[in-house]
Design a protein around this motif. Structure first.
Motif, PDB file in Angstrom:
ATOM      1  N   GLY A  44       0.801  -1.213   0.000  1.00 49.68           N
ATOM      2  CA  GLY A  44       0.000   0.000   0.000  1.00 49.68           C
ATOM      3  C   GLY A  44       0.838   1.269   0.000  1.00 49.68           C
ATOM      4  N   ASP A  45       0.140   2.377   0.259  1.00 50.33           N
ATOM      5  CA  ASP A  45       0.774   3.691   0.248  1.00 50.33           C
ATOM      6  C   ASP A  45       1.171   4.110   1.660  1.00 50.33           C
ATOM      7  OD1 ASP A  45       0.430   3.953  -2.500  1.00 50.33           O
ATOM      8  OD2 ASP A  45      -1.588   4.761  -2.255  1.00 50.33           O
ATOM      9  N   ALA A  46       1.842   5.222   1.732  1.00 55.89           N
ATOM     10  CA  ALA A  46       2.245   5.759   3.034  1.00 55.89           C
ATOM     11  C   ALA A  46       1.022   6.200   3.827  1.00 55.89           C
ATOM     12  CB  ALA A  46       3.186   6.945   2.839  1.00 55.89           C
ATOM     13  N   ALA A  47       1.119   6.070   5.137  1.00 53.64           N
ATOM     14  CA  ALA A  47       0.019   6.471   6.020  1.00 53.64           C
ATOM     15  C   ALA A  47       0.368   7.819   6.653  1.00 53.64           C
ATOM     16  CB  ALA A  47      -0.203   5.421   7.100  1.00 53.64           C
ATOM     17  N   TRP A  48      -0.318   8.856   6.224  1.00 55.32           N
ATOM     18  CA  TRP A  48      -0.120  10.193   6.760  1.00 55.32           C
ATOM     19  C   TRP A  48      -1.273  10.512   7.692  1.00 55.32           C
ATOM     20  CZ3 TRP A  48       4.391  12.536   6.153  1.00 55.32           C
ATOM     21  CH2 TRP A  48       5.191  12.138   5.098  1.00 55.32           C
ATOM     22  N   HIS A  49      -0.963  11.153   8.800  1.00 56.93           N
ATOM     23  CA  HIS A  49      -1.964  11.460   9.818  1.00 56.93           C
ATOM     24  C   HIS A  49      -2.078  12.974   9.969  1.00 56.93           C
ATOM     25  CE1 HIS A  49      -4.395  10.870  13.398  1.00 56.93           C
ATOM     26  NE2 HIS A  49      -3.618  11.711  14.051  1.00 56.93           N
ATOM     27  N   TYR A  50      -3.315  13.443  10.166  1.00 60.15           N
ATOM     28  CA  TYR A  50      -3.553  14.868  10.370  1.00 60.15           C
ATOM     29  C   TYR A  50      -2.953  15.300  11.704  1.00 60.15           C
ATOM     30  CZ  TYR A  50      -6.025  19.306  10.440  1.00 60.15           C
ATOM     31  OH  TYR A  50      -6.335  20.645  10.465  1.00 60.15           O
ATOM     32  N   GLY A  64       0.966  16.101   8.246  1.00 57.55           N
ATOM     33  CA  GLY A  64       2.415  16.068   8.297  1.00 57.55           C
ATOM     34  C   GLY A  64       2.997  15.007   9.205  1.00 57.55           C
ATOM     35  N   GLN A  65       2.170  14.164   9.799  1.00 57.75           N
ATOM     36  CA  GLN A  65       2.682  13.117  10.676  1.00 57.75           C
ATOM     37  C   GLN A  65       2.732  11.796   9.924  1.00 57.75           C
ATOM     38  OE1 GLN A  65       0.195  13.084  14.156  1.00 57.75           O
ATOM     39  NE2 GLN A  65       1.107  14.923  14.990  1.00 57.75           N
ATOM     40  N   PHE A  66       3.939  11.292   9.720  1.00 59.60           N
ATOM     41  CA  PHE A  66       4.127  10.035   8.999  1.00 59.60           C
ATOM     42  C   PHE A  66       3.904   8.871   9.940  1.00 59.60           C
ATOM     43  CE2 PHE A  66       7.032   6.653   7.479  1.00 59.60           C
ATOM     44  CZ  PHE A  66       6.384   6.401   6.288  1.00 59.60           C
TER      45      PHE A  66
END
Length: 69
Positions: A44-50, A64-66
């Motif tokens: 899958g893709d990268a998981a970015w968090h608000y 911007g939180q990886f």
């Protein structure tokens, strides 16, 4: 992501790149051992968090939180 030096009033919006590693080769140059190769594959893709950090102003919050893959 908004970032800046301390006490700056107007932080600029900047974009950062996250590069992935798909292969690493390690070789011992002092001995005649074979090169060790490690290969990676991502599901899958990268998981970015608000960014919900309370000390960041709401207008400067971004994804911007990886959080990994």
């Amino acid at each position: 992501m908004y970032w800046t030096l301390p006490f700056n009033e107007n932080p600029p919006l900047e974009y950062f790149h996250k590069y992935v590693v798909d292969r690493v080769e390690v070789q011992d140059t002092t001995a005649s051992s074979p090169t060790r190769v490690t290969e990676y594959s991502y599901l899958g893709d990268a998981a970015w968090h608000y960014d919900d950090f309370e000390l960041v102003k709401p207008e400067h919050r971004t994804y911007g939180q990886f959080r990994g893959y």
